[in-house]
Design an enzyme around this catalytic site. Structure first.
Site, PDB file in Angstrom:
ATOM      1  N   ASP A  29       0.848  -1.196   0.000  1.00 49.20           N
ATOM      2  CA  ASP A  29       0.000   0.000   0.000  1.00 49.20           C
ATOM      3  C   ASP A  29       0.882   1.244   0.000  1.00 49.20           C
ATOM      4  OD1 ASP A  29      -3.233   0.523   0.899  1.00 49.20           O
ATOM      5  OD2 ASP A  29      -1.835   2.207   1.059  1.00 49.20           O
ATOM      6  N   ILE A  30       0.495   2.231  -0.803  1.00 46.14           N
ATOM      7  CA  ILE A  30       1.303   3.453  -0.930  1.00 46.14           C
ATOM      8  C   ILE A  30       1.250   4.298   0.349  1.00 46.14           C
ATOM      9  CG2 ILE A  30      -0.454   5.037  -1.871  1.00 46.14           C
ATOM     10  CD1 ILE A  30       1.599   5.793  -4.040  1.00 46.14           C
ATOM     11  N   GLY A  92     -15.201   3.747   3.700  1.00 46.91           N
ATOM     12  CA  GLY A  92     -13.995   4.461   3.268  1.00 46.91           C
ATOM     13  C   GLY A  92     -13.354   3.878   2.024  1.00 46.91           C
ATOM     14  N   GLN A  93     -14.120   3.142   1.223  1.00 48.27           N
ATOM     15  CA  GLN A  93     -13.534   2.607  -0.024  1.00 48.27           C
ATOM     16  C   GLN A  93     -13.230   3.766  -0.972  1.00 48.27           C
ATOM     17  OE1 GLN A  93     -15.901  -0.278  -2.206  1.00 48.27           O
ATOM     18  NE2 GLN A  93     -14.287  -0.588  -3.724  1.00 48.27           N
ATOM     19  N   HIS A  99     -10.351  -5.108  -3.511  1.00 43.22           N
ATOM     20  CA  HIS A  99      -9.021  -5.375  -2.942  1.00 43.22           C
ATOM     21  C   HIS A  99      -9.180  -5.739  -1.489  1.00 43.22           C
ATOM     22  CE1 HIS A  99      -9.946  -1.080  -2.733  1.00 43.22           C
ATOM     23  NE2 HIS A  99      -9.302  -1.055  -1.583  1.00 43.22           N
ATOM     24  N   LEU A 100      -8.292  -6.595  -1.052  1.00 46.04           N
ATOM     25  CA  LEU A 100      -8.286  -7.069   0.328  1.00 46.04           C
ATOM     26  C   LEU A 100      -7.054  -6.476   1.008  1.00 46.04           C
ATOM     27  CD1 LEU A 100      -9.298  -9.018   2.557  1.00 46.04           C
ATOM     28  CD2 LEU A 100      -8.007 -10.838   1.411  1.00 46.04           C
ATOM     29  N   HIS A 101      -7.285  -5.757   2.103  1.00 50.84           N
ATOM     30  CA  HIS A 101      -6.157  -5.202   2.856  1.00 50.84           C
ATOM     31  C   HIS A 101      -5.634  -6.278   3.804  1.00 50.84           C
ATOM     32  CE1 HIS A 101      -6.962  -0.769   2.149  1.00 50.84           C
ATOM     33  NE2 HIS A 101      -8.160  -1.249   1.864  1.00 50.84           N
TER      34      HIS A 101
HETATM   35  P1  AMP Z   1      -9.702   1.582   0.043  1.00 48.72           P
HETATM   36  O1  AMP Z   1      -9.754   2.884   0.795  1.00 48.72           O
HETATM   37  O2  AMP Z   1     -10.200   0.403   0.835  1.00 48.72           O
HETATM   38  O3  AMP Z   1     -10.380   1.707  -1.315  1.00 48.72           O
HETATM   39  O4  AMP Z   1      -8.181   1.281  -0.206  1.00 48.72           O
HETATM   40  C1  AMP Z   1      -7.463   1.805  -1.273  1.00 48.72           C
HETATM   41  C2  AMP Z   1      -6.026   1.697  -0.878  1.00 48.72           C
HETATM   42  O5  AMP Z   1      -5.241   1.878  -2.034  1.00 48.72           O
HETATM   43  C3  AMP Z   1      -5.590   2.749   0.142  1.00 48.72           C
HETATM   44  O6  AMP Z   1      -5.086   2.114   1.304  1.00 48.72           O
HETATM   45  C4  AMP Z   1      -4.510   3.525  -0.601  1.00 48.72           C
HETATM   46  O7  AMP Z   1      -3.452   3.946   0.221  1.00 48.72           O
HETATM   47  C5  AMP Z   1      -4.063   2.521  -1.650  1.00 48.72           C
HETATM   48  N1  AMP Z   1      -3.493   3.097  -2.851  1.00 48.72           N
HETATM   49  C6  AMP Z   1      -3.969   4.137  -3.566  1.00 48.72           C
HETATM   50  N2  AMP Z   1      -3.186   4.378  -4.626  1.00 48.72           N
HETATM   51  C7  AMP Z   1      -2.184   3.458  -4.568  1.00 48.72           C
HETATM   52  C8  AMP Z   1      -1.046   3.189  -5.384  1.00 48.72           C
HETATM   53  N3  AMP Z   1      -0.761   3.923  -6.480  1.00 48.72           N
HETATM   54  N4  AMP Z   1      -0.222   2.175  -5.030  1.00 48.72           N
HETATM   55  C9  AMP Z   1      -0.485   1.448  -3.925  1.00 48.72           C
HETATM   56  N5  AMP Z   1      -1.552   1.651  -3.116  1.00 48.72           N
HETATM   57  C10 AMP Z   1      -2.389   2.640  -3.440  1.00 48.72           C
END
Ligand code: AMP
Length: 113
Positions: A29-30, A92-93, A99-101
């Protein structure tokens, strides 16, 4: 338009890819919220859990198994870890590609904020 995660999978946007399978990939995750914060993403563009169908049953299982494998590689099995699907605005999506965190390496509060 391909999603952000599809563009990452295609190599158009840089990211640290930590695993690839025939159905899924995993990236760092960024904006990590824990010492380990990896996203497990299906290659198939599914907007959210709301859009899943019975056809995706095995894909979701593969995502969870890949998360478990990465958790084990990172030494999280004993201490534990959290798996999260954010679905929709109240959760908060922010990226409309399933995607699975995988979060680990610290203790988490419950209930989540
Ligand atoms: P969500 O809020 O559940 O939709 O999660 C989206 C996730 O994607 C967040 O934790 C962001 O930090 C992550 N994210 C957004 N852009 C990028 C990227 N370019 N590379 C890696 N992770 C990202």
């Amino acid at each position: 338009m391909p999603t952000l995660f599809s563009r990452i999978a295609a190599g158009e946007i840089p990211a640290t890819i930590v695993a690839r399978t025939s159905d899924c990939f995993a990236i760092e995750d960024i904006n990590p919220q824990a010492p380990v914060h990896v996203l497990i993403v299906p290659l198939k563009e599914i907007p959210s859990v709301n859009s899943l169908t019975a056809e995706d049953e095995s894909l979701v299982g593969k995502m969870v198994l890949l998360a478990r494998e990465i958790a084990a590689q990172r030494g999280l099995q004993e201490g534990g870890y959290r798996l999260v699907f954010n679905c929709g605005p109240d959760a908060g999506q922010t990226v409309d590609h399933l995607h699975l965190h995988l979060l680990g390496g610290r203790s988490f509060g419950w209930p989540p904020g």
